[in-house]
Scaffold this motif. Sequence first.
Motif, PDB file in Angstrom:
ATOM      1  N   PHE A  69       0.961  -1.131  -0.029  1.00  0.00           N
ATOM      2  CA  PHE A  69      -0.018  -0.118   0.183  1.00  0.00           C
ATOM      3  C   PHE A  69       0.759   1.306  -0.097  1.00  0.00           C
ATOM      4  O   PHE A  69       2.054   1.451   0.685  1.00  0.00           O
ATOM      5  CB  PHE A  69      -0.879  -0.108   1.211  1.00  0.00           C
ATOM      6  CG  PHE A  69      -1.876  -1.234   1.317  1.00  0.00           C
ATOM      7  CD1 PHE A  69      -3.139  -0.920   0.492  1.00  0.00           C
ATOM      8  CD2 PHE A  69      -1.675  -2.096   2.320  1.00  0.00           C
ATOM      9  CE1 PHE A  69      -3.877  -2.040   0.611  1.00  0.00           C
ATOM     10  CE2 PHE A  69      -2.678  -3.088   2.180  1.00  0.00           C
ATOM     11  CZ  PHE A  69      -3.820  -3.168   1.526  1.00  0.00           C
ATOM     12  N   ILE A  86       3.816   0.389   2.542  1.00  0.00           N
ATOM     13  CA  ILE A  86       3.727  -0.377   3.477  1.00  0.00           C
ATOM     14  C   ILE A  86       3.486  -1.939   2.922  1.00  0.00           C
ATOM     15  O   ILE A  86       2.688  -1.887   1.919  1.00  0.00           O
ATOM     16  CB  ILE A  86       2.467  -0.178   4.406  1.00  0.00           C
ATOM     17  CG1 ILE A  86       2.517   1.068   5.117  1.00  0.00           C
ATOM     18  CG2 ILE A  86       2.191  -1.409   5.216  1.00  0.00           C
ATOM     19  CD1 ILE A  86       1.234   1.555   5.599  1.00  0.00           C
ATOM     20  N   ALA A 119       1.971  -4.989   3.146  1.00  0.00           N
ATOM     21  CA  ALA A 119       1.243  -5.718   4.091  1.00  0.00           C
ATOM     22  C   ALA A 119       1.421  -7.225   4.073  1.00  0.00           C
ATOM     23  O   ALA A 119       1.131  -7.867   4.831  1.00  0.00           O
ATOM     24  CB  ALA A 119      -0.417  -5.499   3.898  1.00  0.00           C
ATOM     25  N   TYR A 161      -1.084 -12.003  14.799  1.00  0.00           N
ATOM     26  CA  TYR A 161      -1.405 -10.864  15.511  1.00  0.00           C
ATOM     27  C   TYR A 161      -1.918  -9.827  14.673  1.00  0.00           C
ATOM     28  O   TYR A 161      -1.820  -9.771  13.417  1.00  0.00           O
ATOM     29  CB  TYR A 161      -0.208 -10.351  16.444  1.00  0.00           C
ATOM     30  CG  TYR A 161       0.206 -11.533  17.473  1.00  0.00           C
ATOM     31  CD1 TYR A 161      -0.567 -11.535  18.560  1.00  0.00           C
ATOM     32  CD2 TYR A 161       1.446 -11.988  17.300  1.00  0.00           C
ATOM     33  CE1 TYR A 161      -0.192 -12.578  19.416  1.00  0.00           C
ATOM     34  CE2 TYR A 161       1.645 -13.008  18.461  1.00  0.00           C
ATOM     35  CZ  TYR A 161       0.950 -13.246  19.436  1.00  0.00           C
ATOM     36  OH  TYR A 161       1.306 -14.228  20.132  1.00  0.00           O
ATOM     37  N   SER A 162      -2.581  -8.697  15.501  1.00  0.00           N
ATOM     38  CA  SER A 162      -3.225  -7.672  14.575  1.00  0.00           C
ATOM     39  C   SER A 162      -2.140  -7.021  13.878  1.00  0.00           C
ATOM     40  O   SER A 162      -0.823  -6.755  14.021  1.00  0.00           O
ATOM     41  CB  SER A 162      -3.614  -6.879  15.857  1.00  0.00           C
ATOM     42  OG  SER A 162      -4.414  -5.833  15.103  1.00  0.00           O
ATOM     43  N   GLY A 163      -2.356  -6.599  12.569  1.00  0.00           N
ATOM     44  CA  GLY A 163      -1.407  -6.180  11.599  1.00  0.00           C
ATOM     45  C   GLY A 163      -0.447  -7.022  11.097  1.00  0.00           C
ATOM     46  O   GLY A 163       0.345  -6.533  10.230  1.00  0.00           O
ATOM     47  N   ALA A 164      -0.553  -8.412  11.136  1.00  0.00           N
ATOM     48  CA  ALA A 164       0.289  -9.264  10.434  1.00  0.00           C
ATOM     49  C   ALA A 164       0.065  -9.351   8.914  1.00  0.00           C
ATOM     50  O   ALA A 164       1.058  -9.752   8.192  1.00  0.00           O
ATOM     51  CB  ALA A 164       0.188 -10.634  11.020  1.00  0.00           C
ATOM     52  N   GLY A 165      -1.112  -8.957   8.649  1.00  0.00           N
ATOM     53  CA  GLY A 165      -1.483  -8.976   7.261  1.00  0.00           C
ATOM     54  C   GLY A 165      -2.492 -10.013   6.785  1.00  0.00           C
ATOM     55  O   GLY A 165      -2.810 -10.382   5.570  1.00  0.00           O
ATOM     56  N   LYS A 166      -3.096 -10.428   7.974  1.00  0.00           N
ATOM     57  CA  LYS A 166      -4.013 -11.640   7.346  1.00  0.00           C
ATOM     58  C   LYS A 166      -5.139 -11.286   6.631  1.00  0.00           C
ATOM     59  O   LYS A 166      -5.438 -11.696   5.764  1.00  0.00           O
ATOM     60  CB  LYS A 166      -4.692 -12.334   8.530  1.00  0.00           C
ATOM     61  CG  LYS A 166      -3.596 -12.784   9.830  1.00  0.00           C
ATOM     62  CD  LYS A 166      -4.363 -13.161  10.977  1.00  0.00           C
ATOM     63  CE  LYS A 166      -5.010 -12.135  11.933  1.00  0.00           C
ATOM     64  NZ  LYS A 166      -4.415 -11.045  12.436  1.00  0.00           N
ATOM     65  N   SER A 167      -5.938 -10.096   6.932  1.00  0.00           N
ATOM     66  CA  SER A 167      -7.097  -9.536   6.236  1.00  0.00           C
ATOM     67  C   SER A 167      -6.645  -9.286   4.677  1.00  0.00           C
ATOM     68  O   SER A 167      -7.378  -9.624   3.959  1.00  0.00           O
ATOM     69  CB  SER A 167      -7.421  -8.404   7.005  1.00  0.00           C
ATOM     70  OG  SER A 167      -8.076  -8.616   8.226  1.00  0.00           O
ATOM     71  N   THR A 168      -5.513  -8.447   4.683  1.00  0.00           N
ATOM     72  CA  THR A 168      -5.062  -8.224   3.252  1.00  0.00           C
ATOM     73  C   THR A 168      -4.820  -9.543   2.456  1.00  0.00           C
ATOM     74  O   THR A 168      -5.206  -9.532   1.330  1.00  0.00           O
ATOM     75  CB  THR A 168      -3.774  -7.628   3.395  1.00  0.00           C
ATOM     76  OG1 THR A 168      -3.933  -6.365   4.542  1.00  0.00           O
ATOM     77  CG2 THR A 168      -3.261  -7.034   2.060  1.00  0.00           C
ATOM     78  N   GLU A 191     -12.001 -13.974  10.392  1.00  0.00           N
ATOM     79  CA  GLU A 191     -12.219 -14.096  11.757  1.00  0.00           C
ATOM     80  C   GLU A 191     -13.645 -14.124  12.136  1.00  0.00           C
ATOM     81  O   GLU A 191     -14.354 -13.507  13.020  1.00  0.00           O
ATOM     82  CB  GLU A 191     -11.664 -12.522  12.442  1.00  0.00           C
ATOM     83  CG  GLU A 191     -10.424 -12.034  12.200  1.00  0.00           C
ATOM     84  CD  GLU A 191      -9.432 -12.584  13.254  1.00  0.00           C
ATOM     85  OE1 GLU A 191      -9.840 -13.419  13.966  1.00  0.00           O
ATOM     86  OE2 GLU A 191      -8.455 -12.355  13.274  1.00  0.00           O
TER      87      GLU A 191
HETATM   88  N1  LIG Z   1      -5.951  -0.065   2.511  1.00  0.00           N
HETATM   89  C1  LIG Z   1      -4.721   0.135   3.251  1.00  0.00           C
HETATM   90  N2  LIG Z   1      -3.884   1.194   3.079  1.00  0.00           N
HETATM   91  C2  LIG Z   1      -2.744   1.338   4.007  1.00  0.00           C
HETATM   92  N3  LIG Z   1      -2.373   0.321   4.724  1.00  0.00           N
HETATM   93  C3  LIG Z   1      -3.213  -0.805   4.805  1.00  0.00           C
HETATM   94  C4  LIG Z   1      -4.298  -0.998   4.298  1.00  0.00           C
HETATM   95  N4  LIG Z   1      -4.806  -2.145   4.708  1.00  0.00           N
HETATM   96  C5  LIG Z   1      -4.015  -2.545   5.483  1.00  0.00           C
HETATM   97  N5  LIG Z   1      -2.874  -1.770   5.437  1.00  0.00           N
HETATM   98  C6  LIG Z   1      -1.760  -2.244   6.643  1.00  0.00           C
HETATM   99  O1  LIG Z   1      -1.254  -3.319   5.999  1.00  0.00           O
HETATM  100  C7  LIG Z   1      -0.765  -4.059   7.441  1.00  0.00           C
HETATM  101  C8  LIG Z   1      -1.599  -5.436   7.544  1.00  0.00           C
HETATM  102  O2  LIG Z   1      -2.984  -5.191   7.697  1.00  0.00           O
HETATM  103  P1  LIG Z   1      -3.950  -6.282   7.901  1.00  0.00           P
HETATM  104  O3  LIG Z   1      -5.328  -5.558   8.169  1.00  0.00           O
HETATM  105  O4  LIG Z   1      -4.144  -6.951   6.827  1.00  0.00           O
HETATM  106  O5  LIG Z   1      -3.508  -7.098   9.100  1.00  0.00           O
HETATM  107  P2  LIG Z   1      -4.360  -8.236  10.085  1.00  0.00           P
HETATM  108  O6  LIG Z   1      -3.340  -9.238  10.497  1.00  0.00           O
HETATM  109  O7  LIG Z   1      -5.564  -8.485   9.352  1.00  0.00           O
HETATM  110  O8  LIG Z   1      -4.631  -7.155  11.246  1.00  0.00           O
HETATM  111  P3  LIG Z   1      -6.018  -7.356  11.992  1.00  0.00           P
HETATM  112  O9  LIG Z   1      -6.142  -8.652  12.699  1.00  0.00           O
HETATM  113  O10 LIG Z   1      -5.706  -6.200  12.999  1.00  0.00           O
HETATM  114  O11 LIG Z   1      -7.063  -6.903  11.073  1.00  0.00           O
HETATM  115  C9  LIG Z   1      -1.000  -3.209   8.620  1.00  0.00           C
HETATM  116  O12 LIG Z   1       0.241  -2.494   8.901  1.00  0.00           O
HETATM  117  C10 LIG Z   1      -2.020  -2.193   7.859  1.00  0.00           C
HETATM  118  O13 LIG Z   1      -2.178  -0.661   8.649  1.00  0.00           O
END
Ligand SMILES: Nc1ncnc2c1ncn2[C@@H]1O[C@H](COP(=O)(O)OP(=O)(O)OP(=O)(O)O)[C@@H](O)[C@H]1O
Length: 342
Positions: A11, A18, A20, A39-46, A166
């Motif tokens: 991103f 970033i 992700a 953990y939160s921010g690991a990149g799972k949702s992306t 989740e």
């Molecule tokens: N649209 C976006 N624009 C910029 N940065 C993003 C975007 N989406 C996610 N990120 C960044 O990418 C990284 C991974 O985010 P992601 O949401 O995939 O993690 P996650 O493991 O799913 O966390 P959570 O469990 O908190 O949702 C984070 O640093 C987040 O800030």
Amino acid sequence: MIQLENVSKEFKSKKGVIRAVSDVSLHVKKGEIHGVIGYSGAGKSTLIRCVNLLEAPTAGKVRLNDREFTELSKSELLEERKNIGMIFQGFNLLRTATVEENISIPLKLIGVEAAEIPKRVEKYLEIVGLTEKKNAYPAQLSGGQKQRVAIARALAQEPDVLLSDEATSALDPETTESILDLLLKINAEFGITILLITHEMHVIQKICDHVYVMDGGEIVEDGPVIDLFSKPQHKTTRSFLNTISQRKLSKEFVANLKKSGSVLRLTFRGEATGDPVLAAMAKEFDVKPNILTANIMELKNGVIGNLDVHIAGAKEEVGRSLAFLKSKGVVIEEWDDQYGKI
Ligand SMILES: Nc1ncnc2c1ncn2[C@@H]1O[C@H](COP(=O)(O)OP(=O)(O)OP(=O)(O)O)[C@@H](O)[C@H]1O
């Protein structure tokens, strides 16, 4: 079948780029359940959003049932997405629509024949056990019931693949169990392939065949669940394991015991407990094992036993007894400061 090959997602923001998701490869064979934990921010949702191309990967390939998703036109992609159902932490139900409408409206949108729609609503509401809630509105349902409607909605498209973002994170432990049981049931009944993301190790323990541990956008460790649970390598994996097993001995207690021997965590695979091996060891060597804690973890594909033990005896004799345990397939971890923290 879901296959990701060297997928990355970046991103661009004012602060810079970033990354992700970084060079992730995974392969979920037909009918298997795979989980990504982090953990939160690991990149799972992306990552999971890259599977149905809700996020377009910056690099890498996404393949579903041998179709190269990353090379499809927009209209082809819309068609192929019908093969993917998705459920979310927040359920994503239409608040002003009844349970029946929540399931039927998406079916209309993807072009299912009008006469077929009520049959599917009926069938999948029955499968999730909510037939009697057909005319209810989401506000009249519990969290678990809302997730059941979301699962029925996803299944009604009759997809090959289910993505779960989740799905149990907002639910209490008992409701979580019932939703996980439902996912196991639909996996067994329909052979549906499931890829889920979670931060709960219990979800991996209960329903997954294979686990990927994600940290800082990368997969830091992956393998069959039983392997990862019995021989965790990466500190993030060990830290997640710590959330479901009893590693409650205090540092002081361990330090005191260490004056007269070794304090160890022994991990056994399979139904057998560690007792017979420990008894055999005590008979063979001049050591005294003492069990401090015992824990059995039931996985989807097996059982793992953990024993925290104190083994008293002379250093060389303890060393020989540990070699004996290793030869019996027991995994041994030293209970040191680092271990105490994880
Ligand atoms: N649209 C976006 N624009 C910029 N940065 C993003 C975007 N989406 C996610 N990120 C960044 O990418 C990284 C991974 O985010 P992601 O949401 O995939 O993690 P996650 O493991 O799913 O966390 P959570 O469990 O908190 O949702 C984070 O640093 C987040 O800030």
